[in-house]
Enzyme design. Structure first.
Site, PDB file in Angstrom:
ATOM      1  N   CYS A  46       2.514  -5.929 -46.789  1.00 43.62           N
ATOM      2  CA  CYS A  46       2.917  -4.747 -47.599  1.00 43.62           C
ATOM      3  C   CYS A  46       1.581  -3.798 -47.963  1.00 43.62           C
ATOM      4  O   CYS A  46       1.416  -2.668 -47.939  1.00 43.62           O
ATOM      5  CB  CYS A  46       3.330  -5.014 -48.988  1.00 43.62           C
ATOM      6  SG  CYS A  46       5.346  -5.683 -48.574  1.00 43.62           S
ATOM      7  N   THR A  47       0.662  -4.585 -48.002  1.00 46.39           N
ATOM      8  CA  THR A  47      -0.896  -3.880 -48.145  1.00 46.39           C
ATOM      9  C   THR A  47      -1.429  -3.371 -47.009  1.00 46.39           C
ATOM     10  O   THR A  47      -2.090  -2.310 -46.971  1.00 46.39           O
ATOM     11  CB  THR A  47      -1.846  -5.199 -48.535  1.00 46.39           C
ATOM     12  OG1 THR A  47      -1.392  -5.649 -49.916  1.00 46.39           O
ATOM     13  CG2 THR A  47      -3.213  -4.544 -48.959  1.00 46.39           C
TER      14      THR A  47
END
Length: 152
Positions: A46-47
C-alpha cells in the site's frame, strides 16, 4: 461483485485525513476522479502504491483528475500515513467498509482488495483495475485512461 465499466459510481460521503467530509459527487463537478481502494495504511504494498500515485500526482492534476484513496483505516491513521509519505491527495476513512462493499472492492468477497476506478465527471465508471500485487500498474492504467478522457 465489483462495479464495471459503464456503471454509475455510487455516491458517498466519508471523512478525509483531516476529518473533513468528502462527497464523491461534489468532486466530480470539478474533475475526473481516480478512486483507489487499498487494504491498509503503512503496509509495504500500500505504501508503494500510494507513493506511486504521489509521484504521478502532478501529471494526474494536469490531466484534469483528482486522486482519492480509500481504506478502512481511521482518520488518525490516514493523517499519519499521508504525513509520513508526503501524500498530496485525499485519503478517505471507510471504517465500516460500507463504501468498499458498495464498490465490490474485495478479493474473494472478504479480503480488502486493491481496486482502482476512473470515474468521469458524469459519474460513470470508465475504467476498473484489480490486482493485489501490481502496485504501479494501478497508477499507469489510471493515468492512461485519464489522458484518453482529456483528449476526447
Amino acid at each position: 461483485m465489483s462495479l464495471q465499466v459503464g456503471d454509475k459510481a455510487p455516491d458517498f460521503t466519508l471523512p478525509d485525513q483531516s476529518g473533513a467530509p468528502v462527497t464523491l459527487s461534489d468532486r466530480l463537478t470539478q474533475k475526473v476522479v481516480v478512486l483507489y481502494f487499498y487494504p491498509k495504511d503503512n503496509t509495504k504494498g500500500c505504501t508503494i502504491e500510494a507513493c506511486s500515485f504521489r509521484d504521478s500526482y502532478e501529471t494526474f492534476t494536469e490531466a484534469g483528475a483528482e486522486v482519492i484513496g480509500v481504506s478502512s483505516d481511521t482518520v488518525a491513521s490516514h493523517e499519519k500515513f499521508a504525513g509520513r509519505h508526503e501524500l498530496p491527495f485525499i485519503l478517505l476513512a471507510d471504517t465500516d467498509k460500507a463504501v468498499r462493499k458498495q464498490y465490490g472492492a474485495t478479493t474473494l468477497g472478504v479480503v480488502p482488495g486493491r481496486i482502482t476506478f476512473v470515474i468521469d465527471q458524469e459519474g460513470v465508471i470508465r475504467h476498473t483495475f484489480s490486482a493485489m500485487l501490481k502496485f504501479n500498474d494501478h497508477v499507469d492504467q489510471a493515468l492512461s485512461v485519464v489522458k484518453e478522457l482529456q483528449s476526447a
